[in-house]
Design a protein around this motif. Structure first.
Motif, PDB file in Angstrom:
ATOM      1  N   LYS A 135       0.811  -1.214   0.000  1.00 39.52           N
ATOM      2  CA  LYS A 135       0.000   0.000   0.000  1.00 39.52           C
ATOM      3  C   LYS A 135       0.849   1.270   0.000  1.00 39.52           C
ATOM      4  CE  LYS A 135      -3.801  -0.640   2.446  1.00 39.52           C
ATOM      5  NZ  LYS A 135      -4.659  -0.743   3.650  1.00 39.52           N
ATOM      6  N   ARG A 173      -7.005   5.548  -2.509  1.00 40.58           N
ATOM      7  CA  ARG A 173      -5.773   5.009  -3.086  1.00 40.58           C
ATOM      8  C   ARG A 173      -6.046   3.739  -3.867  1.00 40.58           C
ATOM      9  NH1 ARG A 173      -2.608   3.795   1.944  1.00 40.58           N
ATOM     10  NH2 ARG A 173      -4.751   3.281   2.488  1.00 40.58           N
ATOM     11  N   GLY A 174      -6.963   2.931  -3.330  1.00 40.15           N
ATOM     12  CA  GLY A 174      -7.303   1.676  -3.993  1.00 40.15           C
ATOM     13  C   GLY A 174      -7.673   1.920  -5.444  1.00 40.15           C
ATOM     14  N   ILE A 206      -2.850   0.448  -4.311  1.00 41.42           N
ATOM     15  CA  ILE A 206      -2.894  -0.738  -3.463  1.00 41.42           C
ATOM     16  C   ILE A 206      -2.848  -1.992  -4.338  1.00 41.42           C
ATOM     17  CG2 ILE A 206      -4.342  -2.025  -1.833  1.00 41.42           C
ATOM     18  CD1 ILE A 206      -5.261   0.743  -0.815  1.00 41.42           C
ATOM     19  N   VAL A 229      -5.307  -9.916   4.386  1.00 38.25           N
ATOM     20  CA  VAL A 229      -6.355 -10.385   5.293  1.00 38.25           C
ATOM     21  C   VAL A 229      -7.534 -10.866   4.459  1.00 38.25           C
ATOM     22  CG1 VAL A 229      -7.982  -9.622   7.062  1.00 38.25           C
ATOM     23  CG2 VAL A 229      -5.624  -8.793   7.100  1.00 38.25           C
ATOM     24  N   GLU A 278     -16.897  -5.689   5.443  1.00 33.17           N
ATOM     25  CA  GLU A 278     -16.177  -4.446   5.686  1.00 33.17           C
ATOM     26  C   GLU A 278     -17.077  -3.462   6.438  1.00 33.17           C
ATOM     27  OE1 GLU A 278     -12.897  -4.129   2.195  1.00 33.17           O
ATOM     28  OE2 GLU A 278     -14.877  -3.427   1.613  1.00 33.17           O
ATOM     29  N   ASP A 326      -7.361  -0.013   7.318  1.00 34.42           N
ATOM     30  CA  ASP A 326      -6.933   1.304   6.862  1.00 34.42           C
ATOM     31  C   ASP A 326      -7.066   2.274   8.033  1.00 34.42           C
ATOM     32  OD1 ASP A 326      -6.104   3.380   5.275  1.00 34.42           O
ATOM     33  OD2 ASP A 326      -7.952   3.555   4.104  1.00 34.42           O
TER      34      ASP A 326
HETATM   35  P1  GDP Z   1      -8.121   3.561   0.346  1.00 36.71           P
HETATM   36  O1  GDP Z   1      -8.587   3.186  -1.034  1.00 36.71           O
HETATM   37  O2  GDP Z   1      -7.099   4.669   0.288  1.00 36.71           O
HETATM   38  O3  GDP Z   1      -9.226   3.863   1.289  1.00 36.71           O
HETATM   39  O4  GDP Z   1      -7.309   2.293   0.909  1.00 36.71           O
HETATM   40  P2  GDP Z   1      -7.757   1.076   1.839  1.00 36.71           P
HETATM   41  O5  GDP Z   1      -6.626   0.771   2.738  1.00 36.71           O
HETATM   42  O6  GDP Z   1      -9.075   1.300   2.471  1.00 36.71           O
HETATM   43  O7  GDP Z   1      -7.865  -0.134   0.824  1.00 36.71           O
HETATM   44  C1  GDP Z   1      -8.844  -0.168  -0.184  1.00 36.71           C
HETATM   45  C2  GDP Z   1      -9.436  -1.564  -0.304  1.00 36.71           C
HETATM   46  O8  GDP Z   1      -8.415  -2.504  -0.544  1.00 36.71           O
HETATM   47  C3  GDP Z   1     -10.122  -2.018   0.966  1.00 36.71           C
HETATM   48  O9  GDP Z   1     -11.448  -1.571   1.054  1.00 36.71           O
HETATM   49  C4  GDP Z   1     -10.028  -3.509   0.826  1.00 36.71           C
HETATM   50  O10 GDP Z   1     -11.127  -3.994   0.078  1.00 36.71           O
HETATM   51  C5  GDP Z   1      -8.752  -3.729   0.053  1.00 36.71           C
HETATM   52  N1  GDP Z   1      -7.714  -4.155   0.999  1.00 36.71           N
HETATM   53  C6  GDP Z   1      -6.862  -3.397   1.708  1.00 36.71           C
HETATM   54  N2  GDP Z   1      -6.079  -4.170   2.518  1.00 36.71           N
HETATM   55  C7  GDP Z   1      -6.496  -5.442   2.298  1.00 36.71           C
HETATM   56  C8  GDP Z   1      -6.126  -6.715   2.833  1.00 36.71           C
HETATM   57  O11 GDP Z   1      -5.268  -6.866   3.687  1.00 36.71           O
HETATM   58  N3  GDP Z   1      -6.793  -7.804   2.336  1.00 36.71           N
HETATM   59  C9  GDP Z   1      -7.752  -7.691   1.394  1.00 36.71           C
HETATM   60  N4  GDP Z   1      -8.373  -8.779   0.946  1.00 36.71           N
HETATM   61  N5  GDP Z   1      -8.128  -6.529   0.889  1.00 36.71           N
HETATM   62  C10 GDP Z   1      -7.521  -5.429   1.328  1.00 36.71           C
END
Ligand code: GDP
Ligand code: MN
Length: 365
Positions: A41, A49-50, A55, A90, A95, A196
């Motif tokens: 990440k 970011r996703g 990510i 994970v 969620e 997150d």
């Molecule tokens: P954001 O897009 O900046 O809010 O970043 P996040 O850390 O919330 O990650 C976005 C999405 O990636 C999450 O909603 C999850 O669906 C997925 N994600 C992030 N970390 C993991 C992980 O450890 N396992 C899985 N399966 N999905 C993850």
């Protein structure tokens, strides 16, 4: 100040909120002995970011290194990626969204929760988000948390109760404007893990948290130096360096530039100072920011025109200057200021319009 995800997660850990196993890396070489499969990440303080490609997943160390090389060279919405968080992947069953923020219109803290957390939280209908207002004078009460927990529909009630309480303690201890977990993952093993973190600390309270400022790498180095010297210095996207005195005049100068198609790359507000040394420091900072042209707009009052001119002239005679300077000088001791600047090879114009037009022309050359 926005904390990076890993910084927020360190706080979570200290307050008893589970986070995935993982590590921060600055380069692809540091990727060894990582948990696999992993999620990599980008550590930047932007939302989504996703969706922006920050990510990624990897199943082997080799793949992780490749992903890291790729991400570390990237910019996400204009922000360079300098650090990565490498975490065990994970397995998510569900969620959840949780946050504490401040509702100024209600003069209360606001606890929000939804069982539809994840990347599309903005598009969730309002009625699917629980809201619990908290009287800041009384603080979070057990019934506030219970009301939310009951409707979240999870079996791990005690666990989520503790997570919400922990978030609130961070919120209060660190003078936060926002503490958000999205998503809080309910795993296959029925554990609750914060995947997150989003934490915003009130800038006016930062003096109470020197530990946070110390590790803040999101601040541009020149901006940090300015902060230490007590100079208002802000980076923007353009290439014109604006120096003015007072917030109002500074804003008017930016507007005038925009009007002629010019864009400020940095602005510096001298405020009310009549200290040559401070002007010198400010001007040196402006030089470091390397604008294509500097627009100096002064309306002398408490800040006398000749004081500023002296500071500028001293820096130029001591260290020289690479870019052209357009000056517009009005007010107290303007005649003296013009004389001083003339010696430094700078011809001051009288109107802001003229100055803005000239600076824009220089910037386009
Ligand atoms: P954001 O897009 O900046 O809010 O970043 P996040 O850390 O919330 O990650 C976005 C999405 O990636 C999450 O909603 C999850 O669906 C997925 N994600 C992030 N970390 C993991 C992980 O450890 N396992 C899985 N399966 N999905 C993850
Ligand atoms: Mn998120």
């Amino acid at each position: 100040m926005k904390l990076l995800e890993y910084q927020g997660k360190h706080l979570f850990e200290r307050y008893g909120i589970s986070i995935p196993r993982g590590r921060v890396v600055n380069s692809e070489e540091e990727i060894k002995d990582i948990p696999l499969p992993c999620v990599i990440k980008a550590q930047v303080t932007i939302g989504g970011r996703g969706k922006a490609g920050g990510i990624k997943e990897a199943r082997s160390e080799e793949e992780a290194r490749k992903v890291a090389t790729d991400l570390l060279g990237k910019r996400l919405k204009g922000i360079p990626v300098r650090k990565l968080l490498v975490e065990e992947k994970v397995e998510i069953e569900r969620e959840i969204y949780l946050s504490f923020s401040i509702d100024t219109s209600k003069r209360a803290y606001l606890l929000m929760a939804s069982s539809l957390g994840g990347v599309d939280i903005e598009s969730i209908p309002d009625e699917k988000i629980m809201k619990e207002w908290i009287n800041p004078l009384i603080g979070l009460q057990p019934f506030n948390v219970r009301r939310v927990v009951e409707r979240l529909n999870v079996t791990n009630r005690k666990e989520i109760y503790d997570i919400i309480s922990g978030m609130y303690r961070i919120f209060r201890d660190y003078d936060c404007e926002l503490v958000e977990i999205n998503p809080l993952a309910l795993t296959r093993e029925e554990k609750l893990v914060a995947l997150d973190s989003k934490i915003i600390v009130n800038d006016d309270a930062l003096f109470r948290h020197p530990d946070l400022v110390e590790e803040d790498e999101s601040i541009d180095p020149i901006e940090r130096e300015a902060k230490q010297k007590g100079i208002a210095f802000v980076r923007l996207d353009g290439n014109i360096g604006v120096i003015a005195n007072g917030a109002g005049l500074t804003m008017a100068t930016l507007d005038a530039l925009k009007n002629y198609g010019g864009d400020a790359g940095v602005f510096l507000d001298l405020g009310g100072t009549d200290d040559v040394e401070k002007v010198k420091q400010a001007f040196q900072l402006m030089k470091k920011a390397k604008p294509k042209v500097i627009l100096l707009n002064l309306f002398g009052g408490i800040t006398k025109c000749d004081t500023v001119a002296k500071g500028v002239e001293l820096v130029i005679s001591e260290e020289g200057i690479e870019c052209p300077i357009v000056a517009r000088i009005k007010g107290v001791n303007e005649r003296e200021a013009r004389e001083i600047l003339k010696k430094a090879g700078i011809e001051a114009v009288e109107s802001l319009q003229e100055a803005a037009m000239l600076a824009t022309e220089f910037a386009k050359r």
